[in-house]
Design a protein around this motif. Structure first.
Motif, short mmCIF file in Angstrom:
data_model
loop_
_atom_site.label_atom_id
_atom_site.label_comp_id
_atom_site.label_asym_id
_atom_site.label_seq_id
_atom_site.Cartn_x
_atom_site.Cartn_y
_atom_site.Cartn_z
N ARG A 12 21.20 18.91 -38.98
CA ARG A 12 21.26 18.52 -37.44
C ARG A 12 20.92 18.69 -37.19
O ARG A 12 20.24 19.42 -36.80
CB ARG A 12 23.02 18.34 -36.72
CG ARG A 12 23.90 19.16 -37.42
CD ARG A 12 24.66 17.25 -38.31
NE ARG A 12 24.76 16.55 -37.02
CZ ARG A 12 25.97 16.68 -36.45
NH1 ARG A 12 27.05 17.08 -37.29
NH2 ARG A 12 26.27 15.74 -35.68
N ARG A 13 20.20 17.95 -35.51
CA ARG A 13 19.25 18.44 -34.63
C ARG A 13 19.74 19.00 -34.12
O ARG A 13 21.12 19.48 -33.91
CB ARG A 13 19.45 16.76 -33.73
CG ARG A 13 18.69 15.45 -34.38
CD ARG A 13 17.69 15.58 -35.66
NE ARG A 13 16.24 16.29 -34.48
CZ ARG A 13 15.51 15.51 -33.01
NH1 ARG A 13 15.76 14.46 -33.20
NH2 ARG A 13 14.97 16.52 -32.32
N GLU A 19 13.97 23.37 -32.06
CA GLU A 19 12.88 22.89 -33.23
C GLU A 19 11.69 23.43 -33.16
O GLU A 19 10.74 22.99 -34.19
CB GLU A 19 13.25 21.60 -33.52
CG GLU A 19 14.99 20.79 -33.75
CD GLU A 19 14.67 19.54 -33.70
OE1 GLU A 19 14.15 18.63 -33.50
OE2 GLU A 19 15.98 19.13 -34.29
N GLU A 32 16.99 13.83 -39.08
CA GLU A 32 16.30 13.00 -37.76
C GLU A 32 17.87 12.16 -37.02
O GLU A 32 17.82 11.91 -36.07
CB GLU A 32 15.74 12.21 -37.30
CG GLU A 32 13.89 13.21 -38.42
CD GLU A 32 13.12 14.01 -37.18
OE1 GLU A 32 13.53 13.57 -35.83
OE2 GLU A 32 12.66 15.08 -37.56
N ASP A 34 21.10 12.85 -37.01
CA ASP A 34 21.75 14.00 -36.55
C ASP A 34 22.77 13.35 -36.68
O ASP A 34 24.21 13.30 -36.45
CB ASP A 34 20.94 13.55 -35.29
CG ASP A 34 22.15 14.77 -34.55
OD1 ASP A 34 22.28 16.45 -35.36
OD2 ASP A 34 22.96 15.16 -33.18
#
Ligand code: GLV
Length: 338
Positions: A12-13, A19, A32, A34
């Motif tokens: 997941r983001r 990140e 990306e 998510d």
């Protein structure tokens, strides 16, 4: 030339700074989109990777564990609970599993307190009234009367880190603290809280005004607030849940509120597999239930510290050390993603 950096898949983001830091330390592949990945997508993404950075929305069951590429040796969960992972299967496959405890304790306890206050002090209802009317009729001696928290008995199920942090807050609000836990806590913890230990959950339930759940979801705790136990609770009492929906028999909880046996519930977690139960939504519209969507640890501070903890776990593991937040075999009673 191939990179010697650990190769990780992040499902997941995560917050931008986390990140960015991961991208400098690892060969990082982030989902990306998510959205929760399917098992097939996780397997595709993991080709040639060393580490799976999972979250509580990923279902890592025995079948997925059996199909993981041999290069994957660590599941570094971004989250405290690990009930989405089949820990027995991971352990038997020689995989290390880590989580991110402690850093979300205080925020989760704050949310439990907020929910505990929201019901008797009619916070949601008070706001809704103003928004509906786009006006306020003014103060009156008899309008919007709620109930006092001070002097009520709070029964905490699970007196670990989060349960204890809730007890500390609740004590400051003048609540009398009762708790049911696997083990009695030392006097050094109990005494300042004036906390009463119950080894019989049924007995505690019939003695308290508010029940707040702070136990992880395991084989032993699934459905701990069963229909039978809910029926033992005091008439007019309430339930607060910031842990996992599976701890409560939700249809029985709804029925107990509908019949008026319980005054209400404040739930940060609820069964969402087929969407929110319309009867629960109706109770929320009626302000007998307060609903929030799994927000208890949702502070930027907690999410950053969770990310940092994941990084520490990965780095120590990849350096050949025991990661600090490894899930050890005593946690293997966890239900896992079965
Ligand atoms: O519920 C949130 C977590 O377990 O981290």
């Amino acid at each position: 030339m191939t990179s010697s950096k650990p190769k990780i898949l992040v499902t997941r983001r995560l917050p931008e700074t986390i990140e960015a830091r991961m991208a400098t330390l690892f060969e990082t592949d982030v989902n990306e989109a998510d959205a929760t990945l399917t098992a097939e997508d996780i397997l595709l993404g993991l080709a040639g990777k060393d580490v799976l950075v999972s979250t509580i929305t990923d279902r890592i069951d025995a079948d997925l564990v059996a199909r993981l590429p041999k290069s994957v040796r660590l599941i570094a969960q971004f989250g405290n609970g690990v009930d989405n992972i089949d820990l027995d299967a991971a352990w038997n496959a020689g995989l290390t599993v880590t989580n991110t405890p402690s850093v979300l304790t205080e925020d989760t306890a704050d949310m439990a307190m907020a929910l505990m206050l929201a019901l008797p002090r009619r916070l949601v209802e008070g706001t809704q009234l103003l928004l509906q009317n786009r006006a306020w009729a003014g103060w009156s001696p008899t309008s919007m009367l709620g109930h006092r928290l001070r002097g009520k008995a709070l029964g905490i199920i699970g007196m670990g880190r989060i349960g204890t942090a809730v007890a500390q807050r609740a004590r400051a609000f003048g609540l009398n603290i009762h708790y049911f836990s696997r083990q009695q806590r030392p006097l050094a913890i109990e005494t300042p809280l004036g906390a009463t230990y119950w080894d019989d959950l049924d007995a505690m339930l019939s003695a308290v005004d508010i029940v707040s759940l702070h136990t992880p979801l395991t084989r032993d705790t699934a459905n701990i607030l069963s229909a039978e136990r809910l029926s033992r609770m005091k008439k007019g009492s309430t339930v607060v849940n910031v842990s996992r929906p599976e701890l409560i028999d939700e249809p029985a909880l709804i029925a107990a509120i509908e019949t008026g046996h319980l005054a209400g519930a404040a739930l940060d977690v609820f069964d969402n597999r087929q969407g929110i139960n319309p009867r629960l939504l109706a109770l929320a519209e009626d302000c007998r239930v307060v609903l929030t969507g799994h927000m208890a640890s949702a502070t930027l501070e907690a999410r950053l510290e969770m990310g940092e903890t994941v990084i520490v776990n990965i780095r120590t593991f990849m350096d050949g050390h025991q990661p600090p937040h490894r899930i050890l075999p005593d946690k293997l009673t966890a239900r896992g993603a079965k």
